[in-house]
Design an enzyme around this catalytic site. Structure first.
Site, mmCIF file in Angstrom:
data_model
loop_
_atom_site.group_PDB
_atom_site.id
_atom_site.type_symbol
_atom_site.label_atom_id
_atom_site.label_comp_id
_atom_site.label_asym_id
_atom_site.label_seq_id
_atom_site.Cartn_x
_atom_site.Cartn_y
_atom_site.Cartn_z
ATOM 1 N N SER A 45 0.828 -1.199 0.000
ATOM 2 C CA SER A 45 0.000 0.000 0.000
ATOM 3 C C SER A 45 0.864 1.252 0.000
ATOM 4 O O SER A 45 1.941 1.279 0.569
ATOM 5 C CB SER A 45 -0.913 0.023 1.228
ATOM 6 O OG SER A 45 -1.684 1.211 1.237
ATOM 7 N N LYS A 55 -4.315 -6.710 4.031
ATOM 8 C CA LYS A 55 -4.341 -5.651 3.023
ATOM 9 C C LYS A 55 -5.783 -5.351 2.598
ATOM 10 O O LYS A 55 -6.158 -4.190 2.380
ATOM 11 C CB LYS A 55 -3.504 -6.052 1.805
ATOM 12 C CG LYS A 55 -3.547 -5.063 0.626
ATOM 13 C CD LYS A 55 -3.123 -3.662 1.044
ATOM 14 C CE LYS A 55 -2.852 -2.714 -0.097
ATOM 15 N NZ LYS A 55 -3.692 -2.738 -1.258
ATOM 16 N N HIS A 114 -7.282 -3.303 5.252
ATOM 17 C CA HIS A 114 -6.711 -1.955 5.094
ATOM 18 C C HIS A 114 -7.495 -1.179 4.045
ATOM 19 O O HIS A 114 -7.887 -0.030 4.253
ATOM 20 C CB HIS A 114 -5.238 -2.061 4.693
ATOM 21 C CG HIS A 114 -4.663 -0.796 4.118
ATOM 22 N ND1 HIS A 114 -4.917 -0.381 2.819
ATOM 23 C CD2 HIS A 114 -3.852 0.147 4.645
ATOM 24 C CE1 HIS A 114 -4.297 0.759 2.590
ATOM 25 N NE2 HIS A 114 -3.641 1.101 3.679
ATOM 26 N N ASN A 115 -7.743 -1.809 2.903
ATOM 27 C CA ASN A 115 -8.447 -1.119 1.827
ATOM 28 C C ASN A 115 -9.895 -0.818 2.196
ATOM 29 O O ASN A 115 -10.439 0.217 1.821
ATOM 30 C CB ASN A 115 -8.388 -1.949 0.543
ATOM 31 C CG ASN A 115 -7.038 -1.857 -0.137
ATOM 32 O OD1 ASN A 115 -6.024 -1.611 0.502
ATOM 33 N ND2 ASN A 115 -7.009 -2.077 -1.432
ATOM 34 N N GLU A 145 -9.804 2.093 4.334
ATOM 35 C CA GLU A 145 -9.542 3.231 3.444
ATOM 36 C C GLU A 145 -10.850 3.731 2.829
ATOM 37 O O GLU A 145 -11.099 4.947 2.777
ATOM 38 C CB GLU A 145 -8.571 2.788 2.352
ATOM 39 C CG GLU A 145 -8.220 3.830 1.316
ATOM 40 C CD GLU A 145 -7.349 3.224 0.218
ATOM 41 O OE1 GLU A 145 -7.667 3.440 -0.971
ATOM 42 O OE2 GLU A 145 -6.364 2.532 0.534
#
Length: 483
Positions: A129, A184, A187-188, A191
Site C-alpha cells: 500500500s 491488506k 486496510h483497503n 480506506e
C-alpha cells in the site's frame, strides 16, 4: 547463475516504481514484462544507468537471479497471476520464492500458497500500500504465506518499506497462507470508510454551513495538525485548495461518480461470511455504488423535494462537532476492521499481531495517520483486547464525542444531507453499548413462522425453547427436526 537479488514481473507504474525503490536501496533487480518492449523502454528510460537487468524471456529472468530465486509479481489480480505462476514453475526450482505483490483476493492466495508449496517452492502474498509514490519512496508491506520464505526476503522488504519513529519498518511478517492479503483487504476497506467519512464532513461544510473551498481547505489544514493528522486529511486539504486554470476550485468540476476496484466489496463480503458487523465500511461501499447512479439521481432530484437548509447558528462550534464526530466514527471503523481480522485469525488459525499491524499501517500506506500509533499502544497493552472501543483511550474519545456526534448526524438528517458512514457508525455504537436489543422480538418472530427456537433470560444460556404460538402448530422445532 546470476547475481540479481530479486526479480520483478510487471512494469506498470507500481512495478516500475518498486524497481527504482529497490535499486536506490542497493538491490540489483531483474525485470520482465510480457510485452517485452516495455522492458526495453524502461531500461532505456527511467532505469537508464541503474543496476537493473532487463530480460526478454522468463528463462533469461531465472538465469540472472541468485538462489533461492525471488520473483515479485506486480500483475493484474486474477487469471494473470495464475498464468504467471505456472510459467515461473517451469523455469524455477525447488526452494525458489514467488511473491504476489498485487491486490489479490486472500482466498486465491491461500489456494496459490498450497499449490506452489506442493511443487516444492515457496509463496508469499504481500499486500503493498502507498500508491505510486509509496512504491517509489517506501510503501507499507504486508507479507504472508510460506513462513520459511520470510527470512529470505525480510531484509529486502524492510529496507525498501516506509519507516516511522525510531526507524521502525512498516513491514513485518503477518501470518500463514492468505493472512497478508487479508490484512491488506481490511486496510483497503478501512480506506473506503475513511474516505467516505471525510467526504461526508466536506459535504456538510459545503452544503450545511455554506463554507467556500478555501475555508474548507483551512479547516482540513487545522485538523491535520491534531489528532486527525493523516495522509487522507492532508491530501483533502490540498485538493480543496487546488484551483483550475480559470481560478475556480477543480473539485467542484469533478463528476460525482466514484470508482472502485473491488477490495472494499471483498471486505464487506468477508464480514458477511464471518458474521462481523462491518457496518461503516459496508455503507462506504454502497455509497460509491449509489454515486455511480448519476443519471437516475438527477431524475430523482427533479421529482422529490428537499428540506430547506437551516444553517447551524454557530459555525465554529459545528466545525468542532464535525471534528469530534469524524474522529469517533473513524474509531468505530477501525474497531470493526480489527474485529474482522480477529474472526479470520480464529477461523484460519493465524497468529496476527494486532499492534504490529497498526505499526505496518503507521507509515507508507494510504490510511497512515497519527491515530494508528494509539491503536498500537492499545494492543501492546492488551493483545487480547476484544474491541478497540473498550480501550480506555478510545473509550474516552467516544464518550467525549457522543453529544457533538449526535448533533452532526441530526443536523445532517434535518437538512437532507446523506451521512451513511457517520450515522451507521453511531448506530453501531448505540447497539454495542446497549445491554438489551430488540432481537428478543426477532427471535420470537423466527420461532413463530419457522420454529427456530429461542433462549430465555430466566434460564441458562444454551437451553432452547419453542412455543406453539397459534395453538395450531406442533411441538417440533426446526433445530431438532431432521428428514
Amino acid at each position: 547463475m546470476g547475481n540479481a537479488d530479486i526479480g520483478l514481473i510487471g512494469l506498470a507504474v507500481m512495478g516500475e516504481n518498486l524497481v527504482l525503490n529497490l535499486e536506490s536501496k542497493g538491490f540489483h533487480t531483474a525485470v520482465y514484462n510480457r510485452t517485452t518492449s516495455k522492458v526495453d523502454d524502461f531500461i532505456a528510460g527511467r532505469g537508464a544507468g541503474k543496476k537493473i537487468t532487463g530480460c526478454h524471456t522468463l528463462e533469461e529472468f531465472a538465469d540472472v537471479l541468485s538462489k533461492p530465486r525471488k520473483a515479485m509479481l506486480m500483475v493484474k489480480a486474477g487469471d494473470a497471476v495464475d498464468i504467471t505462476i505456472d510459467r515461473l514453475l517451469e523455469v524455477f526450482e525447488k526452494g525458489d520464492i514467488i511473491i504476489d505483490g498485487g491486490n489479490s483476493n486472500y482466498q486465491d492466495t491461500m489456494r496459490r500458497t498450497k499449490y506452489v508449496e506442493s511443487k516444492g517452492l515457496l509463496y508469499i502474498g504481500a499486500g503493498v500500500s502507498g500508491g505510486e509514490e509509496g512504491a517509489l519512496t517506501g510503501p507499507s508491506i504486508m507479507p504472508g504465506g510460506s513462513q520459511s520464505a520470510w527470512s529470505h526476503v525480510k531484509n529486502i522488504f524492510q529496507t525498501i518499506c516506509a519507516k516511522v519513529e525510531c526507524n521502525a519498518p512498516c513491514c513485518d511478517w503477518v501470518g500463514e497462507n492468505g493472512a497478508g492479503h487479508f490484512v491488506k483487504m481490511v486496510h483497503n476497506g478501512i480506506e473506503y470508510g475513511d474516505m467516505q467519512l471525510i467526504c461526508e464532513t466536506y459535504d456538510l461544510m459545503k452544503n450545511a454551513l455554506g463554507l467556500s473551498y478555501g475555508e474548507m481547505g483551512d479547516v482540513f489544514d487545522e485538523w491535520n495538525k491534531g489528532a486527525l493528522g493523516s495522509y487522507l486529511i492532508e491530501i483533502t486539504r490540498d485538493i480543496l485548495r487546488y484551483n483550475d486554470d480559470d481560478g475556480k476550485p477543480l473539485a467542484e468540476k469533478i463528476l460525482d461518480t466514484a470508482g472502485q476496484k473491488g477490495t472494499g466489496k471483498w471486505t464487506g463480503i468477508a464480514a458477511l461470511e464471518f458474521g462481523v458487523p462491518l457496518t461503516l465500511i459496508g455503507e462506504a461501499v454502497f455509497g460509491r455504488c449509489l454515486s455511480a447512479e448519476k443519471d437516475e439521481r438527477v431524475k430523482a432530484a427533479k421529482v422529490f423535494s428537499a428540506p430547506k437548509i437551516n444553517f447551524p447558528a454557530d459555525k465554529a462550534l459545528f466545525i468542532k462537532d464535525l471534528e469530534k464526530a469524524l474522529y469517533a466514527a473513524k474509531v468505530v471503523s477501525y474497531a470493526q476492521g480489527y474485529l474482522l481480522m480477529r474472526s479470520a485469525a480464529k477461523e484460519y488459525k493465524w497468529n496476527l499481531n494486532y499492534g504490529g499491524i497498526a505499526l505496518i499501517w503507521r507509515g507508507g500506506c494510504i490510511i497512515r495517520s497519527v491515530f494508528l500509533g494509539k491503536i498500537k499502544e492499545a494492543f501492546d497493552k492488551n493483545p487480547e483486547l476484544e474491541n478497540l472501543l473498550l480501550d480506555p483511550f478510545f473509550t474516552k474519545i467516544i464518550e467525549d464525542a457522543q453529544e457533538p456526534w449526535r448533533r452532526v448526524v441530526s443536523t445532517a438528517v434535518l437538512n437532507g444531507r446523506p451521512v451513511p458512514a457517520l450515522s451507521s457508525a453511531l448506530s453501531y455504537f448505540d447497539g454495542y453499548r446497549s445491554e438489551r436489543l430488540p432481537a428478543n422480538l426477532l427471535q420470537a418472530q423466527r420461532d413463530y413462522f419457522g420454529a427456530h427456537t429461542y433462549e430465555r433470560v430466566d434460564r441458562p444460556r444454551g437451553e432452547f425453547f419453542h412455543t406453539n404460538w397459534t395453538g395450531h402448530g406442533g411441538s417440533t422445532s426446526a433445530s431438532t427436526y431432521t428428514v
